[in-house]
Write an enzyme that holds these catalytic residues in place. Structure first.
Site, PDB file in Angstrom:
ATOM      1  N   SER A 183       0.849  -1.188   0.000  1.00 21.70           N
ATOM      2  CA  SER A 183       0.000   0.000   0.000  1.00 21.70           C
ATOM      3  C   SER A 183       0.892   1.248   0.000  1.00 21.70           C
ATOM      4  O   SER A 183       1.756   1.374  -0.859  1.00 21.70           O
ATOM      5  CB  SER A 183      -0.965  -0.039   1.189  1.00 21.70           C
ATOM      6  OG  SER A 183      -2.003   0.913   1.047  1.00 21.70           O
TER       7      SER A 183
ATOM      8  N   GLU B 248      -1.325  -3.094  -8.221  1.00 22.76           N
ATOM      9  CA  GLU B 248      -2.559  -3.361  -7.483  1.00 22.76           C
ATOM     10  C   GLU B 248      -3.132  -2.025  -7.021  1.00 22.76           C
ATOM     11  O   GLU B 248      -2.430  -1.016  -6.987  1.00 22.76           O
ATOM     12  CB  GLU B 248      -2.311  -4.309  -6.299  1.00 22.76           C
ATOM     13  CG  GLU B 248      -1.391  -3.766  -5.207  1.00 22.76           C
ATOM     14  CD  GLU B 248      -2.109  -2.933  -4.142  1.00 22.76           C
ATOM     15  OE1 GLU B 248      -3.302  -3.184  -3.883  1.00 22.76           O
ATOM     16  OE2 GLU B 248      -1.472  -2.033  -3.578  1.00 22.76           O
TER      17      GLU B 248
ATOM     18  N   HIS C  35      -4.766  -5.386  -1.632  1.00 29.14           N
ATOM     19  CA  HIS C  35      -5.766  -5.118  -0.597  1.00 29.14           C
ATOM     20  C   HIS C  35      -6.872  -6.173  -0.677  1.00 29.14           C
ATOM     21  O   HIS C  35      -8.003  -5.894  -1.084  1.00 29.14           O
ATOM     22  CB  HIS C  35      -6.348  -3.724  -0.773  1.00 29.14           C
ATOM     23  CG  HIS C  35      -5.362  -2.631  -0.536  1.00 29.14           C
ATOM     24  ND1 HIS C  35      -4.381  -2.289  -1.453  1.00 29.14           N
ATOM     25  CD2 HIS C  35      -5.191  -1.789   0.519  1.00 29.14           C
ATOM     26  CE1 HIS C  35      -3.663  -1.283  -0.968  1.00 29.14           C
ATOM     27  NE2 HIS C  35      -4.135  -0.953   0.213  1.00 29.14           N
TER      28      HIS C  35
END
Length: 302
Positions: free
Chosen positions: A109, A207, A273
């Site tokens: 992230s 992602e 995620h």
């Protein structure tokens, strides 16, 4: 690219929060998971700190990061959760310290910014993987997520094929190169900085979470116009978490963008995620094939 030493039972690891404070209950639940693997887990001094003054907060985050790499008793560093702000501290990191003290650095992230920064300036393999508070808490974690961390002990390479999840090929072919990448927003934010992801001859992982289709298209276009795809050998599309209707639009954006490229592109890897969330080393050699779709990744530890 240097590989850190593999973990063994009894090793001491630390949890830090360079992207934001952790929820205490969730963090302690995730800490217990690492302890059940036989690790001695300590917490960074500022892992729960919340400050209104950004400068003070950044210095605390840097302190925990530097202390974790400086301490010879620490074998691995696990990030607590995502958030924002890692780009602010990247210029202040002592990369020479990290290069002298190579060890496991694990997160994703917003941590994407640090994964790439450390690779660029410390020549250290880093790890895109599930985080302690956000992914290993009692409500979220899965057996598969936990198991992906065990490769840090065994040093086994990863083979990710349709036995793990149903994979879908956008563009056929075979590509081989270093696995690099991470969160699409953070990769885009790094463009034009010293911390930009190096995709030359690499397999690129992307992602994203809760971004609308038009923004995904905008970011991919930005990467394309910045030359990020000019010499990639393949693209691995991880999880793009979104509401069902938005997810359909995102899939069409991805398909339209990648179906006419000259390198292999495969989607639906459970990386990012999501649960399960498979951890992968970045900076090591990987091979992406499409007949059948499969990603093979070398071990990230020695």
């Amino acid at each position: 690219m240097n590989k850190p030493r593999a973990l063994k039972k009894g090793d001491k690891v630390t949890i830090i929060a360079p992207a934001g404070p952790a929820d205490k209950k969730q963090l302690m639940q995730g800490k217990r998971v690492l302890e059940e693997m036989g690790l001695d887990v300590i917490l960074g001094k500022h892992v729960f700190d919340v400050e209104e003054d950004i400068y003070t907060l950044d210095q605390k985050r840097l302190f925990d990061l530097h202390e974790a790499f400086r301490n010879p008793d620490i074998s691995g560093i696990f990030c607590a959760n995502g958030g924002f702000g890692t780009a602010r501290i990247a210029p202040q990191i002592d990369y020479a310290l990290i290069k002298r003290n190579p060890k496991i650095f694990w997160g994703y992230s917003d941590i994407t910014y640090l994964l790439n920064a450390i690779q660029n300036f410390s020549d250290l393999v880093t790890f895109h993987g599930p985080m302690v508070a956000s992914d290993l808490n009692d409500e979220e974690r899965t057996t598969e997520t936990v198991s992906s961390i065990l490769s840090l002990f065994t040093g086994e390479p990863l083979t990710y094929d349709s036995k793990i999840a149903s994979l879908n090929t956008f563009t056929s072919g075979t590509g081989e190169g270093r696995l690099v990448g991470g969160n699409l927003t953070l990769l885009t934010n790094g463009l034009g900085t010293p911390y930009q992801v190096n995709t030359d001859g690499a397999i690129l992982l992307i992602e994203e979470v809760l971004e609308p289709a038009f923004k995904v298209n905008l970011m991919l276009t930005h990467l394309q116009q910045a030359g990020v795809f000019d010499n990639v050998k393949g693209v691995v599309i991880g999880n793009f978490q979104a509401e069902p209707d938005e997810h359909k639009d995102i899939k069409k954006v991805l398909q339209d963008f990648f179906t006419k490229v000259s390198f292999p592109v495969v989607e639906n890897f459970q990386i990012g995620h999501c649960q399960p969330n498979y951890g992968v080393p970045l900076g090591v050699n990987a091979r992406l094939t499409t007949s059948p779709p499969c990603l093979e990744v070398d071990s990230g530890v020695r």
